[in-house]
Design a protein around this motif. Structure first.
Motif, mmCIF file in Angstrom:
data_model
loop_
_atom_site.group_PDB
_atom_site.id
_atom_site.type_symbol
_atom_site.label_atom_id
_atom_site.label_comp_id
_atom_site.label_asym_id
_atom_site.label_seq_id
_atom_site.Cartn_x
_atom_site.Cartn_y
_atom_site.Cartn_z
ATOM 1 N N GLU A 87 0.642 -1.281 -0.137
ATOM 2 C CA GLU A 87 0.012 0.080 0.114
ATOM 3 C C GLU A 87 0.793 1.234 0.109
ATOM 4 O O GLU A 87 0.338 2.216 0.029
ATOM 5 C CB GLU A 87 -0.980 -0.037 1.174
ATOM 6 C CG GLU A 87 -2.131 0.793 1.350
ATOM 7 C CD GLU A 87 -3.304 0.367 0.379
ATOM 8 O OE1 GLU A 87 -4.341 1.081 0.063
ATOM 9 O OE2 GLU A 87 -3.016 -0.729 -0.336
ATOM 10 N N SER A 88 2.034 1.194 -0.192
ATOM 11 C CA SER A 88 2.973 2.411 0.106
ATOM 12 C C SER A 88 2.926 3.325 -1.083
ATOM 13 O O SER A 88 2.812 2.925 -2.293
ATOM 14 C CB SER A 88 4.208 1.913 0.079
ATOM 15 O OG SER A 88 5.306 2.979 0.011
ATOM 16 N N ILE A 89 2.808 4.615 -0.910
ATOM 17 C CA ILE A 89 2.401 5.478 -1.978
ATOM 18 C C ILE A 89 3.784 5.699 -2.762
ATOM 19 O O ILE A 89 3.652 5.791 -4.040
ATOM 20 C CB ILE A 89 2.237 7.141 -1.476
ATOM 21 C CG1 ILE A 89 1.812 8.049 -2.412
ATOM 22 C CG2 ILE A 89 3.489 7.428 -0.422
ATOM 23 C CD1 ILE A 89 1.176 9.444 -1.910
ATOM 24 N N PHE A 90 4.909 5.302 -2.391
ATOM 25 C CA PHE A 90 6.190 5.302 -3.140
ATOM 26 C C PHE A 90 6.051 3.929 -4.036
ATOM 27 O O PHE A 90 6.950 4.101 -5.065
ATOM 28 C CB PHE A 90 7.488 5.156 -2.104
ATOM 29 C CG PHE A 90 7.617 6.220 -1.365
ATOM 30 C CD1 PHE A 90 8.058 7.421 -1.748
ATOM 31 C CD2 PHE A 90 7.106 6.429 0.152
ATOM 32 C CE1 PHE A 90 7.978 8.867 -0.850
ATOM 33 C CE2 PHE A 90 7.135 7.407 0.907
ATOM 34 C CZ PHE A 90 7.472 8.661 0.529
ATOM 35 N N LEU A 91 5.446 3.141 -3.601
ATOM 36 C CA LEU A 91 5.315 1.777 -4.541
ATOM 37 C C LEU A 91 4.594 2.266 -5.784
ATOM 38 O O LEU A 91 4.906 1.736 -6.636
ATOM 39 C CB LEU A 91 4.967 0.584 -3.700
ATOM 40 C CG LEU A 91 4.880 -0.799 -4.389
ATOM 41 C CD1 LEU A 91 6.194 -1.242 -4.745
ATOM 42 C CD2 LEU A 91 3.779 -1.762 -3.794
ATOM 43 N N LEU A 115 10.447 8.523 -5.021
ATOM 44 C CA LEU A 115 11.448 8.261 -4.052
ATOM 45 C C LEU A 115 12.400 9.225 -4.281
ATOM 46 O O LEU A 115 13.608 9.223 -3.489
ATOM 47 C CB LEU A 115 12.043 6.890 -4.862
ATOM 48 C CG LEU A 115 11.365 5.520 -4.204
ATOM 49 C CD1 LEU A 115 11.765 4.325 -5.112
ATOM 50 C CD2 LEU A 115 11.343 5.149 -2.801
ATOM 51 N N LEU A 116 12.437 10.061 -5.240
ATOM 52 C CA LEU A 116 13.372 11.197 -5.498
ATOM 53 C C LEU A 116 12.838 12.421 -4.806
ATOM 54 O O LEU A 116 13.418 13.391 -5.043
ATOM 55 C CB LEU A 116 13.563 11.526 -7.141
ATOM 56 C CG LEU A 116 14.009 10.193 -7.890
ATOM 57 C CD1 LEU A 116 14.273 10.695 -9.189
ATOM 58 C CD2 LEU A 116 15.578 9.934 -7.351
ATOM 59 N N ALA A 117 11.593 12.345 -4.120
ATOM 60 C CA ALA A 117 11.087 13.541 -3.692
ATOM 61 C C ALA A 117 11.863 14.370 -2.592
ATOM 62 O O ALA A 117 12.008 15.508 -2.592
ATOM 63 C CB ALA A 117 9.681 13.470 -2.922
ATOM 64 N N LEU A 146 0.540 17.159 -5.845
ATOM 65 C CA LEU A 146 1.181 18.031 -4.989
ATOM 66 C C LEU A 146 2.885 17.686 -4.719
ATOM 67 O O LEU A 146 3.796 18.580 -4.964
ATOM 68 C CB LEU A 146 0.689 18.294 -3.761
ATOM 69 C CG LEU A 146 -0.683 19.090 -3.621
ATOM 70 C CD1 LEU A 146 -1.081 19.256 -2.222
ATOM 71 C CD2 LEU A 146 -0.516 20.498 -4.269
ATOM 72 N N LEU A 147 2.963 16.329 -4.577
ATOM 73 C CA LEU A 147 4.234 16.049 -4.144
ATOM 74 C C LEU A 147 5.196 15.853 -5.639
ATOM 75 O O LEU A 147 6.458 16.030 -5.440
ATOM 76 C CB LEU A 147 4.078 14.715 -3.796
ATOM 77 C CG LEU A 147 3.620 14.433 -2.225
ATOM 78 C CD1 LEU A 147 3.396 13.091 -1.752
ATOM 79 C CD2 LEU A 147 4.317 15.385 -1.253
ATOM 80 N N LEU A 187 18.521 9.523 -13.205
ATOM 81 C CA LEU A 187 17.904 9.000 -12.158
ATOM 82 C C LEU A 187 16.419 8.806 -12.212
ATOM 83 O O LEU A 187 15.936 7.712 -11.620
ATOM 84 C CB LEU A 187 18.317 9.929 -11.063
ATOM 85 C CG LEU A 187 19.526 10.157 -10.446
ATOM 86 C CD1 LEU A 187 19.599 11.226 -9.507
ATOM 87 C CD2 LEU A 187 20.203 8.689 -9.861
ATOM 88 N N ALA A 188 15.940 9.867 -12.716
ATOM 89 C CA ALA A 188 14.319 9.270 -13.096
ATOM 90 C C ALA A 188 13.785 8.282 -14.076
ATOM 91 O O ALA A 188 12.847 7.908 -14.100
ATOM 92 C CB ALA A 188 13.954 10.765 -13.385
ATOM 93 N N ALA A 189 14.591 8.207 -15.214
ATOM 94 C CA ALA A 189 14.452 7.154 -16.280
ATOM 95 C C ALA A 189 13.823 5.766 -15.657
ATOM 96 O O ALA A 189 12.765 5.306 -15.822
ATOM 97 C CB ALA A 189 15.329 7.261 -17.260
#
Length: 701
Positions: A313-317, A323-325, A377-378, A396-398
């Motif tokens: 349930e993780s928002i990062f998943l 994860l770069l936030a 927003l994030l 990093l983002a790709a």
């Protein structure tokens, strides 16, 4: 204060408009065209009841349903979204009449699915109402782009960041749903954007727009009141910065009240409309049903850790780019401190409130449903970070963007309810406990091997019955040719929008060295030659004010959006409309054609073991002859073979009636047997009678 920021120029506004049209086309193309949650069904029932009865009634007391005025059952969920979907329901009724009797009707309507008196699919109106959030999220992406441009991000990086957010983040899967969370996300981002415009360049219109957005979201989704405290604090800080240097305290107070008035008025209007909606349905303004019975009794350590770090349930998943936030927020805090504090404070508030909620996991839904409005927003500081770090940031983002694209594909393509039932998650919700003796719901989400993401991925890779996109339905029922035709139209619209967006970006960049279009000319002195009577008078045609230019552009936007929507509906009509009827063949030719198709279908079903393709063949026979005995019989078997037991049960009932009419006791007994077996099987599990050798009924039945 960040300094005055000039209003969006004409090219920027057109870039925002083309972005809206691009995401409209993209989200409409990936739609599911049916419902997967009771929440969606009840909201649709309210729309249907408003159209036919004039009241937002529903058919069950489950999921926030309560008996109200007039003896009707109403949902305690606000009726605003059901009212807003009425135009789409009307369009669905028009297409239902136009497509009735054609092979496209079944593709658009989908298989008739129902459970406990709730209809999930099988109506053209459902297909069009389910498009509601496609337009809402397209508007959200357009607002996201406009916000980035206001923050000073270059058009190229702003557009790239918007594409990443609109195609690889957790918002994508909600484009094919009728949930209310997308409206909350749009209102939160839109109100924040309007208040930021007011903060950088005082604007009464922006403050009024923020108040209207808050009022509208409270009418559509009352729990969205959670966005109110943060917006009020942010606007209050703006008002304090703007008026704190006034000479008297009364002047300071008066300035703060005037600045906050539109937002506070919008909140009051929204609460009033929600109260009137409740009174209309229940005769009282107080919350009823599920809202009144909600509890916040879960340990915050469980709920918050589940929403942030659990493997299920993780928002990062579900948005890997987040994860770069930490990296991009470090920069955002330095450049836009007040905005960064607002975003982080809103995120903390959401996690705290919903981490204590008894249904913190948001089931029955895929991922952290209640945190979905936070995602745009994030993602907002990402554009500035990408622009500052260039190729390093892109590298990093790709990979994270590609991972997010896969996660969103599993969300859109695989039916979460089917995966939930076939994966045994219904039993896990009630029986699994994270610690001995605990009774906290959703604790199975902390076990990596039980993550719904794995189950959804397996379903998508196997391309089984759980994959239920509209485009997949076109292929299964009408074949490759029809799918290519739909994809061609879809690709043309997407390509045209992408070209227009890129062209606007290039034009903005090429003109960036020129002075602003509305820059004032230097005033001439009294003795200058320009003041001579013979000199041309440049003030004879004064430039339009910002408000007048904005009004003119809004009219243009409306005209362009209406034209684009008309073209889209025309293209859709050209694709799905019935072709000119061919000359009727002789009875022998029709019989020969049916016999040929039946041989192909039987071979696919029993020899090649491809029941999905056989279904399309048998349905093609039924288009030619709806009363073909063998096609009806074999279609029922094929549906059972792929695990579509609801549709198979309806088909076996047809077979049973035909068998009893012609006194075919063998087929009638088999139909009764399958109906009895299907009643005891969960959807998605193939019938045991079809797992081994199957008796072959002749196509000439």
């Amino acid at each position: 204060m960040n300094g005055n920021v000039p209003p969006l120029r004409l090219l920027d506004r057109r870039l925002v408009l083309w972005t809206f049209l691009f995401f409209c086309t993209f989200y409409v193309g990936i739609t599911r065209g049916r419902f997967i949650s009771t929440d969606e069904v009840l909201a649709y029932q309210a729309t249907e009841s408003l159209w036919h009865k004039g009241v937002p009634a529903v058919s069950t007391t489950e999921n926030y349903g309560t008996i109200g005025r007039g003896g009707y059952v109403y949902s305690t969920v606000s009726s605003g979204q059901s009212v807003a979907a009425l135009p789409l329901y009307a369009v669905g009724r028009l297409f239902d009449r136009a497509l009735r009797g054609t092979c496209w009707w079944g593709v658009v309507a989908g298989e008739p699915l129902s459970r406990d008196g709730l209809v999930w699919s099988g109506q053209v109106e459902i297909f069009f109402v389910a498009l509601f959030n496609a337009f809402v999220l397209a508007a959200l992406c357009a607002c996201f782009l406009a916000f980035l441009l206001r923050l000073g991000v270059s058009p190229r990086q702003a557009l790239f960041s918007t594409l990443l957010t609109g195609m690889t983040s957790y918002i994508v899967g909600y484009s094919s749903t009728f949930y209310t969370e997308p409206v909350e996300a749009l209102a939160l981002l839109g109100a924040f954007y309007a208040l930021y415009v007011d903060r950088t360049a005082s604007s009464t219109r922006a403050r009024v727009a923020a108040g209207l957005l808050v009022a509208l979201v409270l009418v559509c989704r009352y729990p969205a009141i959670i966005i109110v405290p943060g917006l009020v604090i942010y606007q209050g800080y703006t008002a304090w910065e703007r008026h704190r240097n006034r000479p008297s305290r009364s002047g300071v107070a008066r300035g703060i009240v005037v600045t906050l008035a539109p937002l506070l008025l919008g909140i009051a209007v929204g609460l009033l409309l929600h109260a009137l909606d409740q009174f209309w349905k229940f005769g009282t303004i107080w919350s009823q049903g599920g809202y009144a019975k909600a509890h916040w009794n879960i340990p915050l350590t469980t709920g918050a850790s589940g929403l942030l770090f659990s493997p299920g349930e993780s928002i990062f998943l579900f948005t890997p780019l987040l994860l770069l936030a930490p990296a991009w927020f470090l920069r955002f805090v330095r450049s836009h401190r007040a905005e960064a504090v607002f975003v982080l404070g809103q995120a903390a508030f959401y996690v705290t409130v919903f981490g204590k909620f008894e249904n913190w996991h948001g089931l029955w839904c895929y991922g952290p449903r209640y945190l979905m409005p936070l995602v745009p927003l994030l993602m907002l500081p990402m554009g500035e970070w990408l622009e500052a770090n260039g190729r390093k940031a892109l590298l990093l983002a790709a990979p994270l963007a590609l991972a997010g694209l896969w996660v969103q594909a599993t969300h859109v393509a695989a039916d979460f309810w089917d995966v939930f039932v076939s994966g045994g998650y219904l039993q896990l919700i009630h029986s699994y406990s994270y610690a001995a003796g605990s009774a906290i719901p959703g604790n199975f989400l902390f076990v990596p091997s039980l993550s719904p993401l794995l189950a959804q991925s397996r379903a998508l890779l196997s391309m089984n019955w759980c994959v239920d996109m509209w485009l997949v339905r076109v292929y299964r029922q009408l074949g490759t040719g029809a799918l290519l035709e739909v994809l061609t139209w879809w690709g043309l619209f997407l390509g045209a929008c992408l070209y227009a967006m890129w062209r606007r970006v290039r034009l903005i960049e090429s003109r960036s060295h020129l002075p602003p279009e509305d820059a004032a000319e230097p005033e001439a002195s009294e003795g200058s030659p320009e003041c001579a009577p013979s000199a041309p008078i440049s003030v004879a045609a004064p430039a339009l004010s910002d408000d007048a230019r904005l009004s003119r552009e809004l009219w243009r936007w409306g005209w362009l959006a209406s034209s684009a929507l008309t073209l889209f509906l025309l293209a859709f009509w050209l694709v799905v409309s019935p072709r000119a009827p061919a000359p009727q063949p002789a009875p022998t030719a029709t019989a020969d054609q049916c016999a040929t198709l039946m041989q192909q279908g039987v071979s696919l079903l029993y020899v090649a073991h491809k029941p999905g393709q056989a279904i399309a063949i048998f349905r093609a026979v039924l288009v030619i002859n709806p009363r073909h005995y063998g096609a009806n019989f074999q279609l029922a078997r094929a549906l059972d073979a792929v695990g579509r037991h609801r549709a198979a049960s309806l088909q076996w009932k047809v077979v049973l009636g035909m068998a009893e009419a012609c006194h075919d006791e063998t087929s009638a007994a088999e139909a009764r047997h399958h109906l009895a077996q299907s009643a005891r099987l969960p959807r998605g599990k193939p019938h045991s009678a079809l797992s081994g050798k199957m008796p072959r009924a002749t196509p000439s039945k």
